[in-house]
Design an enzyme around this catalytic site. Sequence first.
Site: not given
Length: 506
Positions: A332, A440
Site C-alpha cells: 500500500c 493488505h
Amino acid sequence: MTQAVMLQGTASDVGKSVLVAGLCRIFYQDGLRTAPFKSQNMALNSGITPDGKEMGRAQIFQAEAAGITPDVRMNPVLLKPTSDRQAQVVLMGKVATNMDAVSYHDYKPRLREQILAVYNSLAQEYDVIVLEGAGSPAEINLRDRDIVNMGMAEMAQCPVILVADIDRGGVFAAIYGTLALLHKQERDRVKGVIINKFRGDVALLYSGIEQIESLTGVPVLGVMPWLDVDLEDEDGVALQNDKYRGNAPRDITIAIVQLPHISNFTDFNALAAQPDVRIRYIRRPEALTDADLVILPGSKNTLSDLAWLRESGMADAVLQTHRQGVPVMGICGGYQMLGDTIVDEVESGLGTQPGLGLLNTITRFAQDKTTTQVNATMSGELPGWLAAAAGLPVRGYEIHMGETVLQEGCCTAMTLQKNGCSVADGAVTADGLAFGTYLHGLFDSDAFTRAVVNGLRARKGLAPWETTFCYAEHKARQFDLLAEAMRQHIDIDKIYTIMQQHQEPV
C-alpha cells in the site's frame, strides 16, 4: 432481552481489546449469539467488511472470536490520525471528512443519535453485546461530550467492568484514581475490576485487593496473568512496548520499517506466526544488517513518512540493502514509496515528489478511497524468491486513495477479481528484488506465505519447509487459549450475574 457488559480501562493499552475478544469467545462457546461494539475507535489498523466498509481491526478480530462476520455497525466511528493534530473521520465505514481534535470534539454530540441507533440495531440481533471503551473514562476534560466511555455506557444502559494494567506499575492508584474522578452515577455503573497482565505469585496481591475493594466498594473479579497468546493489537502502542522486537533466533529474518504513521501492521501477524520466521520492526538504519527481506508497510501519510525515511537515513539504508541483493517489498503506502514518482494534489498539497526509485511506477493520489475485499491470483511467472508463489490464489483487502501505473521494466504482480472483472495489481522487477502491492492481508494466505518464505530459505541455501502453517487454525487456537485462561482467572459467573441484573429491553 439483550444482555450487555462494557470493559473500560484505567489507561490505553491495558488489554481491553483482548479481554473483550476473550469474553466474546466465552459467550460464543456457551452458545450465545455475541457481538463486539466500540462506538469510536482511534487506530491506523483497519480492515474491510465483506460489503466494502472500513472498520477497526480490533472489532474485526473480536467478531472472529465471537464466530461471526465483522459488521461495520460494531465500530460506527473510526478515527485514523494523519498527523499529530488531524485525523480522517470514517463514519459507518466510509470517509466523511478530516478534522482537527477541537473540531471533532465539537462535532461528537451530533453522532450520539446515530451511534445509539446502530447499537440498538445490533442488540436486536444478538443475545449479548460486549462493549469496549477507549483510553480511560477519567479523562475529565472530555467528559461533557463523551461518546465512547461512560457516555456510551449511559446510552446502552449497561454495567461497566474496569480493566487495570499491573505490568506498568501503580495499579491500585490507577484503580482508585479512575473511580475517584468519575461522577457518582458513573461510579455506580462500575460493577467490577479486572487486574490484567500480572507476573508472579498472585498471593502477593491479596492484601492490596482487600484494601482497594474496601476503599472503593467495587469487587475485583479476577487477576489475569501475562499471557503468551498471539492475538492482534489495536494500535501502534504495542510496537512501542517491544512486543515485536523479535529476538528469538529463526532461520529467516524479516525487517519491517516502523514508519511514524504505520498502518495495518496486522498484515504481518501471519508472518510472525511462521515457525521459521523472525519479525523485527526497525527505526534505525543499522538494524537492517541481518535482514533477509525488508518490507515498507502501509502508511496513513505516505509523503510525510517518505520524508522521514530520507531524514532518518533509513531510505539510504534500504537502498544499500537492496543493492546488496536483499529483496524489498512494499504494501500500500510502502508500495507507493518504492516507485519513481508520487503525485499528491489531494492529501498534502506537495505536488510531485520522487519516490525511492526501486519500481518504475507513478502514483497519483485521488479523492476517493478504495475499500474492498478481493480474491486474486499471483502472476503466472514470478522471478527469484517469488517464483514458487506464481499462480497461487491469494485473498486480501484494499484501503487506499490513489492509483499506481506501471512503466517500462515492471511486471504485474497479481490479478484481482473485482466486480466480475480482472484488474492488475502490484509491480515486480525482472530480478524480483523489488515487489509492491496494494493488497493488505496478503500473508493470511497460507500457501503464498509458505512459498515466499521458502523462496527466502532457498536464497540462504536452506531446505524448504514442506508443511504449510494454517494461520486461521492458529488464530482459533489462540482465542480458545484466551477463553480458557479467562475462565480460570476471572469470575465469569459473576460477570453473567452482573449482566443479568442490568439486562435492559431494546
